[in-house]
Design an enzyme around this catalytic site. Structure first.
Site, PDB file in Angstrom:
ATOM      1  N   ARG A  24     103.829  44.203  85.042  1.00 54.96           N
ATOM      2  CA  ARG A  24     104.170  45.599  85.299  1.00 54.96           C
ATOM      3  C   ARG A  24     103.289  46.551  84.500  1.00 54.96           C
ATOM      4  O   ARG A  24     103.737  47.615  84.061  1.00 54.96           O
ATOM      5  CB  ARG A  24     105.646  45.877  84.999  1.00 54.96           C
ATOM      6  CG  ARG A  24     106.607  45.244  85.995  1.00 54.96           C
ATOM      7  CD  ARG A  24     107.954  45.950  85.992  1.00 54.96           C
ATOM      8  NE  ARG A  24     108.975  45.100  86.603  1.00 54.96           N
ATOM      9  CZ  ARG A  24     110.080  44.695  85.986  1.00 54.96           C
ATOM     10  NH1 ARG A  24     110.329  45.063  84.757  1.00 54.96           N
ATOM     11  NH2 ARG A  24     110.949  43.933  86.621  1.00 54.96           N
ATOM     12  N   ARG A  28     105.964  52.784  85.730  1.00 49.92           N
ATOM     13  CA  ARG A  28     106.597  54.049  85.363  1.00 49.92           C
ATOM     14  C   ARG A  28     106.344  54.510  83.933  1.00 49.92           C
ATOM     15  O   ARG A  28     106.564  55.675  83.614  1.00 49.92           O
ATOM     16  CB  ARG A  28     108.109  53.956  85.607  1.00 49.92           C
ATOM     17  CG  ARG A  28     108.486  53.976  87.075  1.00 49.92           C
ATOM     18  CD  ARG A  28     109.981  53.842  87.243  1.00 49.92           C
ATOM     19  NE  ARG A  28     110.446  52.492  86.916  1.00 49.92           N
ATOM     20  CZ  ARG A  28     111.729  52.148  86.810  1.00 49.92           C
ATOM     21  NH1 ARG A  28     112.675  53.072  86.962  1.00 49.92           N
ATOM     22  NH2 ARG A  28     112.064  50.905  86.544  1.00 49.92           N
ATOM     23  N   ARG A  37     103.386  58.757  92.012  1.00 46.03           N
ATOM     24  CA  ARG A  37     104.630  58.318  92.664  1.00 46.03           C
ATOM     25  C   ARG A  37     105.387  59.507  93.257  1.00 46.03           C
ATOM     26  O   ARG A  37     105.986  59.396  94.326  1.00 46.03           O
ATOM     27  CB  ARG A  37     105.511  57.584  91.638  1.00 46.03           C
ATOM     28  CG  ARG A  37     106.927  57.224  92.117  1.00 46.03           C
ATOM     29  CD  ARG A  37     106.886  56.165  93.183  1.00 46.03           C
ATOM     30  NE  ARG A  37     108.230  55.809  93.608  1.00 46.03           N
ATOM     31  CZ  ARG A  37     108.908  56.439  94.563  1.00 46.03           C
ATOM     32  NH1 ARG A  37     108.365  57.480  95.190  1.00 46.03           N
ATOM     33  NH2 ARG A  37     110.114  56.036  94.907  1.00 46.03           N
ATOM     34  N   ASP A  74     105.116  44.830  95.955  1.00 43.85           N
ATOM     35  CA  ASP A  74     106.486  44.457  95.644  1.00 43.85           C
ATOM     36  C   ASP A  74     106.782  43.103  96.265  1.00 43.85           C
ATOM     37  O   ASP A  74     106.262  42.785  97.355  1.00 43.85           O
ATOM     38  CB  ASP A  74     107.464  45.504  96.169  1.00 43.85           C
ATOM     39  CG  ASP A  74     108.882  45.254  95.673  1.00 43.85           C
ATOM     40  OD1 ASP A  74     109.177  45.640  94.525  1.00 43.85           O
ATOM     41  OD2 ASP A  74     109.679  44.655  96.408  1.00 43.85           O
ATOM     42  N   TYR A 150     117.396  38.198  97.130  1.00 42.78           N
ATOM     43  CA  TYR A 150     117.532  39.562  97.643  1.00 42.78           C
ATOM     44  C   TYR A 150     117.868  39.569  99.126  1.00 42.78           C
ATOM     45  O   TYR A 150     118.657  40.395  99.599  1.00 42.78           O
ATOM     46  CB  TYR A 150     116.246  40.343  97.399  1.00 42.78           C
ATOM     47  CG  TYR A 150     115.964  40.615  95.945  1.00 42.78           C
ATOM     48  CD1 TYR A 150     116.516  41.734  95.315  1.00 42.78           C
ATOM     49  CD2 TYR A 150     115.156  39.766  95.197  1.00 42.78           C
ATOM     50  CE1 TYR A 150     116.264  41.996  93.968  1.00 42.78           C
ATOM     51  CE2 TYR A 150     114.902  40.022  93.850  1.00 42.78           C
ATOM     52  CZ  TYR A 150     115.462  41.131  93.252  1.00 42.78           C
ATOM     53  OH  TYR A 150     115.213  41.377  91.916  1.00 42.78           O
TER      54      TYR A 150
END
Length: 361
Positions: A24, A28, A37, A74, A150
């Site tokens: 990562r 963010r 973003r 992703d 998921y």
């Protein structure tokens, strides 16, 4: 051949100081990411718009001089491309129209994977064209079990439904994993064809499974994926990251054919290096929360982890992804500290080499 420190390590060479990238590393915690973003509209658009995904992938390389860039995307893009509905809710993470039955799974179409991921392949090509030659481009996919969690639960969390289904409806779980294994082989192959130098499998939830199911749902699909990649793309290396595998790391390393094992925070790196059933590279495993905290404790941990694996092929990384609250300055300090480390004494390097050799086959 291009001299890339990451690829040298994946080929079994001990490089000092160890090359570094961070899970990562594009995300963010970076103000430039947050700015971009905000213009993307939604997260899927950010992942599937090549100009934006390329920029995000390159941001940490420009800022910190990482030894590798990892594709910004992703793990749920493949099932989304197959036709499973997906959206990202602020503060909730991914939400999917979950797979309830085999009939729901049959609605997904493997023929949609290639057109549905063409934008990802364009991003890979663009990034490789813009990266320095010495910087490795890592393609990636979620491993079939983690992606299945998921798909079956419909969201992140404890995955109670999936963990129940492995016993109450094993045929459904096996079918989802089979579909995603087939899709993952193609998805990673296309990334390599587009310019990825190596690829990584993220099995973030592998540690939820007991040993027998770990073998069935983590090790066996990984064997198939790695074998297929080696057949289609000889010489391309695969990094495996079955988070919280515990002692199952040993059969995972022995059987899957991976070139490097990603260590989570709970892994004792020195012990794993001694116990490994064959000599491969190790990647990891600084605690992301320590990176967030910074200071002398971070300096000490960087030196300790690097020295523990001195003389062995090692890629410095985290034990999981950077947390959003991490000050970017701490990442810069990590890189600076790592690259300033003094070479370990030859006697120490020789001893570590002997340990690694004795643990290999």
């Amino acid at each position: 051949m291009i001299d890339q420190p990451i690829l040298r390590v994946l080929q079994g060479e001990a490089v000092w100081p160890p090359p570094v990238w961070l899970m990562r590393q594009a995300g963010r915690y970076l103000p430039e990411y947050r700015k971009l973003r905000a213009t993307a509209g939604n997260f899927i658009a950010l992942c599937t718009t090549p100009a934006m995904a390329t920029e995000v992938t390159l941001q940490p390389v420009r800022r910190f001089g990482m030894d590798a860039a990892i594709l910004f995307s992703d793990i749920l893009i493949p099932p989304w491309a197959l036709g499973q509905k997906l959206r990202y809710a602020e503060g909730e993470g991914p939400l999917m129209e979950r797979i309830e039955t085999i009939a729901d799974l049959d609605k997904l179409n493997l023929a949609r994977l290639k057109p549905g991921t063409e934008s990802v392949m364009e991003t890979v090509s663009r990034v490789r064209a813009e990266l320095p030659d010495v910087t490795t481009l890592i393609g990636f996919a979620g491993s079939p079990f983690t992606v299945a969690c998921y798909m079956l639960d419909g969201k992140g969390g404890k995955f109670d439904r999936t963990l129940g289904l492995v016993y109450s409806d094993p045929a459904l779980v096996a079918a989802v994993i089979e579909t995603m294994t087939t899709a993952t082989i193609d998805y990673l192959s296309w990334q390599i064809e587009a310019g990825a130098d190596c690829v990584m499998l993220f099995d973030s939830w592998a540690g939820l499974l007991p040993p027998d199911l770990f073998r069935a749902h983590v090790i066996r699909p990984t064997i198939r994926i790695v074998d297929a990649i080696k057949h289609r793309h000889p010489g391309v290396h695969v990094i495996g990251f079955p988070r919280l595998a515990g002692l199952m790391a040993l059969p995972y390393i022995a059987e899957t054919g991976i070139s490097a094992f990603g260590m989570d925070v709970a892994t004792d790196a020195a012990a794993l290096a001694r116990l490994m059933p064959r000599k491969i590279a190790l990647q990891g495993n600084l605690d992301p929360l320590l990176l967030r905290a910074g200071g002398l404790s971070l300096d000490y941990a960087v030196e300790r982890i690097a020295n523990e694996l001195a003389g062995s092929p090692h890629i410095f990384n985290l034990g999981h992804g950077i947390v959003p609250e991490t000050p970017p300055e701490h990442v810069g300090m990590l890189i600076e500290r790592l690259r300033a480390l003094e070479p370990v004494p030859p006697s120490r390097a020789l001893e570590d080499s002997r340990i690694a050799a004795n643990s290999g086959s």
